[in-house]
Design an enzyme around this catalytic site. Structure first.
Site, short mmCIF file in Angstrom:
data_model
loop_
_atom_site.label_atom_id
_atom_site.label_comp_id
_atom_site.label_asym_id
_atom_site.label_seq_id
_atom_site.Cartn_x
_atom_site.Cartn_y
_atom_site.Cartn_z
N ASP A 35 0.82 -1.23 0.00
CA ASP A 35 0.00 0.00 0.00
C ASP A 35 0.85 1.27 0.00
O ASP A 35 0.33 2.38 0.12
CB ASP A 35 -0.94 0.01 1.21
CG ASP A 35 -0.18 -0.04 2.53
OD1 ASP A 35 1.08 -0.02 2.50
OD2 ASP A 35 -0.82 -0.09 3.59
N GLU A 37 3.21 2.13 2.21
CA GLU A 37 3.77 2.54 3.50
C GLU A 37 5.21 2.05 3.63
O GLU A 37 5.60 1.04 3.04
CB GLU A 37 2.92 1.98 4.64
CG GLU A 37 1.57 2.69 4.74
CD GLU A 37 0.72 2.17 5.89
OE1 GLU A 37 1.16 1.27 6.62
OE2 GLU A 37 -0.41 2.68 6.03
N ARG A 92 12.37 26.92 7.72
CA ARG A 92 12.14 28.30 7.27
C ARG A 92 10.77 28.83 7.70
O ARG A 92 10.57 30.03 7.78
CB ARG A 92 12.34 28.40 5.75
CG ARG A 92 13.84 28.45 5.42
CD ARG A 92 14.11 28.58 3.95
NE ARG A 92 14.06 27.29 3.29
CZ ARG A 92 14.44 27.10 2.03
NH1 ARG A 92 14.89 28.10 1.32
NH2 ARG A 92 14.39 25.90 1.49
N GLN A 93 9.83 27.92 7.98
CA GLN A 93 8.52 28.36 8.52
C GLN A 93 8.66 28.33 10.05
O GLN A 93 8.09 27.49 10.73
CB GLN A 93 7.40 27.44 8.01
CG GLN A 93 5.99 27.81 8.48
CD GLN A 93 5.35 28.94 7.68
OE1 GLN A 93 5.84 29.32 6.64
NE2 GLN A 93 4.27 29.50 8.20
N HIS A 125 18.39 27.63 9.97
CA HIS A 125 18.04 28.85 9.23
C HIS A 125 17.95 30.06 10.16
O HIS A 125 18.40 31.15 9.83
CB HIS A 125 16.72 28.66 8.50
CG HIS A 125 16.35 29.84 7.68
ND1 HIS A 125 17.11 30.23 6.59
CD2 HIS A 125 15.33 30.72 7.78
CE1 HIS A 125 16.55 31.31 6.07
NE2 HIS A 125 15.49 31.63 6.76
N ASP A 162 23.34 38.64 1.50
CA ASP A 162 22.39 39.51 2.22
C ASP A 162 22.89 39.80 3.63
O ASP A 162 23.85 39.17 4.11
CB ASP A 162 20.98 38.87 2.26
CG ASP A 162 21.01 37.46 2.82
OD1 ASP A 162 21.82 37.20 3.73
OD2 ASP A 162 20.23 36.61 2.32
N LYS A 185 20.09 43.00 -0.31
CA LYS A 185 19.15 42.12 -1.03
C LYS A 185 17.70 42.51 -0.76
O LYS A 185 17.32 42.76 0.38
CB LYS A 185 19.39 40.67 -0.59
CG LYS A 185 18.38 39.66 -1.12
CD LYS A 185 18.93 38.24 -0.95
CE LYS A 185 17.97 37.30 -0.26
NZ LYS A 185 18.48 35.95 -0.10
N ARG A 187 14.01 40.79 -1.57
CA ARG A 187 13.34 39.63 -2.17
C ARG A 187 12.05 40.06 -2.86
O ARG A 187 11.22 40.73 -2.27
CB ARG A 187 13.06 38.57 -1.09
CG ARG A 187 12.56 37.27 -1.70
CD ARG A 187 12.68 36.07 -0.76
NE ARG A 187 13.97 35.38 -0.78
CZ ARG A 187 14.43 34.63 -1.76
NH1 ARG A 187 13.74 34.50 -2.86
NH2 ARG A 187 15.61 34.04 -1.67
N ASP A 214 26.62 31.31 1.31
CA ASP A 214 25.22 31.34 1.77
C ASP A 214 24.98 30.12 2.65
O ASP A 214 25.72 29.14 2.56
CB ASP A 214 24.26 31.34 0.57
CG ASP A 214 22.99 32.13 0.87
OD1 ASP A 214 22.70 32.35 2.07
OD2 ASP A 214 22.28 32.51 -0.08
C1 R5P Z 1 17.91 33.49 2.74
O1 R5P Z 1 17.59 33.99 3.81
C2 R5P Z 1 18.88 32.37 2.68
O2 R5P Z 1 20.04 32.67 3.41
C3 R5P Z 1 19.26 32.03 1.24
O3 R5P Z 1 19.90 33.16 0.66
C4 R5P Z 1 18.08 31.65 0.42
O4 R5P Z 1 17.32 30.66 1.06
C5 R5P Z 1 18.55 31.13 -0.95
O5 R5P Z 1 17.43 30.80 -1.70
P1 R5P Z 1 17.49 30.79 -3.29
O6 R5P Z 1 18.59 29.87 -3.70
O7 R5P Z 1 16.12 30.25 -3.66
O8 R5P Z 1 17.66 32.19 -3.75
#
Ligand code: R5P
Length: 292
Positions: A35, A37, A92-93, A125, A162, A185, A187, A214
């Site tokens: 199934d 799992e 990230r959330q 993060h 950033d 930066k 977004r 990064d």
């Molecule tokens: C942002 O706060 C992170 O440090 C990265 O710069 C970001 O997650 C990179 O994402 P992407 O590759 O989609 O630009």
């Protein structure tokens, strides 16, 4: 001390076991039930012994495997279980941005810590994530691993794409004794960013070798825009380096087209992992939980 490598982190787990003086290392047997799992079995017993489970939770499947592994290890009689999550997905959330949303990092933290005596993660993060755990969490850094790699290269400047990465690039600059600066930066959406050189950027970038650092490369949008901006200022060479290389869709190829080399650590298995965080994770385990 035993080390178990989940399927998302097998190579790193084996390296960590070597760093821990060749601790017994095993991978689980996995298959799918009809199934769909997940079935999993860990060989042997761990009566009265400590066990380290290493598993990044990049996908929902990785997370499920981790939860099953934790239960299997407890069932196997482990004295203490330490969970190394090199890449902690959903981090990230880490707060509710709009009404009705979950705090995903907290939801995951609650579940993975149930069967854990302590946890180890790499370059989370945001520090906010740590507040969602009630068990001890130790954070390793990908910076020393990236420093080991960049030490061999004729880099002139380190660049953070950033302001959020200033502490990281400052620390790397300190280790390598190199000057650094952070780009400005903005977004636009989840795939697009606008970048500008800061007022305090070096006046002469022409011909210089730049390493962009990064924590995560996801869609690649940030690194690609940073590289284009630096090329408009006639830099000589660009190295892109990150701790966690997600490289979604064609991110790797897009970055390759505008940089000279791309490096990631082995918190994720992606073909670009050129340097290992194993010594740093093992050191943290030895220092904080007495792993030997
Ligand atoms: C942002 O706060 C992170 O440090 C990265 O710069 C970001 O997650 C990179 O994402 P992407 O590759 O989609 O630009």
């Amino acid at each position: 001390m035993h080390v178990i490598g989940g399927t998302a982190s097998t190579d790193l787990a084996e390296k960590i076991s070597r760093e821990l003086g060749n601790a017994p290392f095993a991978v689980p047997f996995t298959k799918r039930f009809p199934d769909g799992e997940l079935y999993l079995r860990v060989g042997g017993r761990f009566d009265g012994e400590d066990v380290v489970i290493v598993q990044s939770t990049r996908s929902d499947q990785d997370l499920l495997e981790l939860l099953l592994l934790q239960d299997a290890v407890r069932e196997g009689g482990a004295l203490r279980t330490f969970i190394v999550i090199p890449y902690f997905g959903y981090a990230r959330q880490d707060r509710r941005f709009f009404p009705g949303e979950p705090v995903s990092a907290r939801a995951l933290a609650r579940h993975v810590e149930l069967d854990a005596d302590a946890l180890v993660m790499v370059d989370l993060h945001s520090p906010q994530t740590l507040s969602h755990f009630s068990k001890p969490v130790y954070e390793a850094s990908g910076i020393p691993a990236i420093a080991r790699l960049l030490r061999e290269r004729p880099v002139d400047y380190l660049v953070s794409p950033d302001k959020g990465g200033i502490e990281r690039v400052r620390r790397l600059g300190e280790i390598l004794q190199l000057p650094w600066f952070a780009l400005e930066k903005k977004r636009i959406d989840s795939e697009h960013v606008e970048l500008r050189l800061p007022a305090q950027a070096p006046a002469e970038l022409a011909g210089k070798h730049i390493a962009i650092l990064d924590d995560v490369i996801s869609t690649g949008g940030t690194i690609v825009e940073a590289a284009k901006l630096l090329h408009r200022n006639d830099v000589g060479a660009i190295t892109a380096a990150c701790t966690h290389g997600l490289f979604l869709r064609d991110a790797f190829e897009r970055i390759k087209a505008v940089t000279n080399e791309i490096y990631a650590t082995d918190t994720l298995q992606n073909g670009a992992e050129k340097v290992s965080v194993a010594p740093d994770v093992a050191q943290l385990l030895v220092r904080n939980i007495g792993a030997t």
